[in-house]
Design an enzyme around this catalytic site. Structure first.
Site: not given
Ligand code: FCB
Length: 446
Positions: A175, A352
């Site tokens: 990110e 994620e």
């Molecule tokens: C993302 C991050 C992760 C976590 C989630 C909720 O942006 O990569 O580490 O904090 O959000």
């Protein structure tokens, strides 16, 4: 179908082929603990400093003590049937100063983790940078300095030389947009709060990614997959008049990375900002940045809505998580389709996806029906994108464990496994059990 599980997808409804990987994700700083240099040899990171300077916030010193509980944590992954595990390597644990001397204990830890995963038939998916920059490098300018990109490539080589023979998936950065937020804002480390640094930080991150790709390509076996993980937040206009504003914001804050990596150029909307920023874009930089990637990691959490004045607006009466993030699976499908159409994506992994929601304990069971539904709906959304041509090859639930949600501490729980803050006991929630049964169905078809 029972009433209780009626809205949850069955594996046969999901358009995922036999090769599709189901996993779960974590990141080093959020789970490892054991940050102490004299005992563990690990150097200080910007997150140690940031949280130490703000004693009212929760600390990462213990986190969920994964560093010491790694073996039993992997056993739990095995019990859940995870096919793959996404984790990050802590740069300061491997190179306490960011460069130079290696902390052998640190590198050994990841070596053992990888071996344990493989022993249990769990495919390791490694991210080199999930926000924990060595403090020494921050003191030299951090990501606002071009040198950090070179240091990053050297660090990538150290990790690749040790683990390259066993890890099939390598992501450079997690990110970049949020890493930038730590420089332009104050709520994430290092918390500089200087918007004028934005393009410098972006360019150096992109270069770090590009240099690391080259290093990895040289050090890893030919079939290793290399990529980057981007968080995508589509920006919808509140009214038709806000359309251009919304498009520009998406381009400026999110697509800017995809443009650089997949098209080899920064978009027009940041041109002025680039010239004002004083960033050096050397000849050849963009070619390095747009080096071939084997996969794109996509992290998905929310969509945002802006008004004509480019202000984020909270649409009323929509479901939200404890983070205040709108739950809207449909936007996930359409974002995947839109970026696929625009960039002709390489294979995609959802690296994620998850939600911070209130857990209730009923008779010893951690009932997170909301989270279970969230996963069901979002897996359907991914499946819809697959049906329409996006080559998605895997999905990682965020997160395997309740953990340190950065400056927001331990209250915003995303885990499919509950972690007792006092005893550190791990207990799979209802969502984990459901996810495990879905993976079991998937395996049966193999
Ligand atoms: C993302 C991050 C992760 C976590 C989630 C909720 O942006 O990569 O580490 O904090 O959000």
């Amino acid at each position: 179908m029972s009433r209780e599980t009626g809205n949850l997808p069955d594996i046969s409804e999901l358009a995922f082929g036999p090769e599709f990987l189901f996993g779960a994700a974590t990141s080093a700083y959020q789970i490892e603990g054991c940050v102490d240099q004299s005992t563990y040899g690990r150097g200080c990171s910007i997150w140690d400093t940031y949280l130490k300077d703000r004693p009212h916030l929760d600390s990462g010193e213990v986190a969920i003590d994964h560093y010491r509980r790694m073996e039993s944590d992997v056993a739990l992954m095995k019990a859940l049937g995870l096919q793959s595990y996404r984790f990050s390597v802590a740069w300061p644990r491997v190179l306490p100063k960011g460069f130079g001397a290696i902390n052998t204990k640190g590198l050994d830890f990841y070596d053992r983790l990888v071996d344990k995963l493989l022993e249990n038939d769990i495919i390791p998916n490694l991210t080199l940078y999930h926000w924990d920059l060595p403090q020494v490098l921050e003191d030299k300018g951090g990501w606002a300095s071009r040198d950090t990109a070179y240091y990053f490539a050297d660090y990538a080589a150290v990790v690749a030389n040790r683990l390259g023979d066993r890890v099939p998936f390598w992501a450079t950065l997690n990110e970049p947009e949020v890493i930038v937020a730590g420089y332009i804002g104050k709520s994430l480390a290092p918390g500089v709060g200087d918007y004028s640094l934005r393009m410098k930080v972006i360019h150096h991150l992109m270069l770090a990614h590009g240099f690391a790709l080259q290093t990895l390509r040289d050090s890893l076996p030919k079939d290793a997959q290399q990529g980057i993980v981007a968080n995508l937040v589509p920006i919808d206009p509140l009214t038709p008049k806000a359309e251009t504003v919304a498009q520009n914001r998406w381009m400026r804050d999110y697509a800017v990375y995809l443009e650089a990596i997949l098209k080899g150029a920064y978009p027009e909307v940041v041109e002025k900002e680039i010239s004002k920023s004083g960033v050096e874009i050397a000849p050849g930089d963009m070619a390095i940045i747009s080096g071939h990637i084997d996969f794109l990691g996509v992290n998905w959490y929310l969509r945002m809505v802006v008004n004509e004045r480019d202000r984020v607006v909270d649409v009323p009466d929509v479901p939200r998580t404890l983070m205040g993030w709108e739950i809207r699976a449909e936007a996930f499908t359409r974002t995947l389709l839109a970026i696929h159409e625009e960039y002709r994506l390489p294979p995609v992994y959802i690296t994620e996806n998850g939600a911070a929601l209130q857990d209730t304990i009923v008779g010893g069971e951690i009932e997170d029906k909301g989270r279970r539904k969230y996963f069901g709906d979002h897996l359907r959304a991914v499946s819809d994108a697959v049906k329409q041509g996006v080559d998605v090859r895997g999905y990682y639930a965020w997160s395997l464990f309740d953990n340190l949600e950065w400056s927001l501490g331990y209250q915003k729980t995303f885990g499919i496994v509950h972690v007792d803050r006092k005893t550190m006991e791990r207990t799979p929630k209802l969502s984990a059990k459901w996810y495990a049964s879905l993976i079991a169905q998937h395996r049966e078809r193999l």
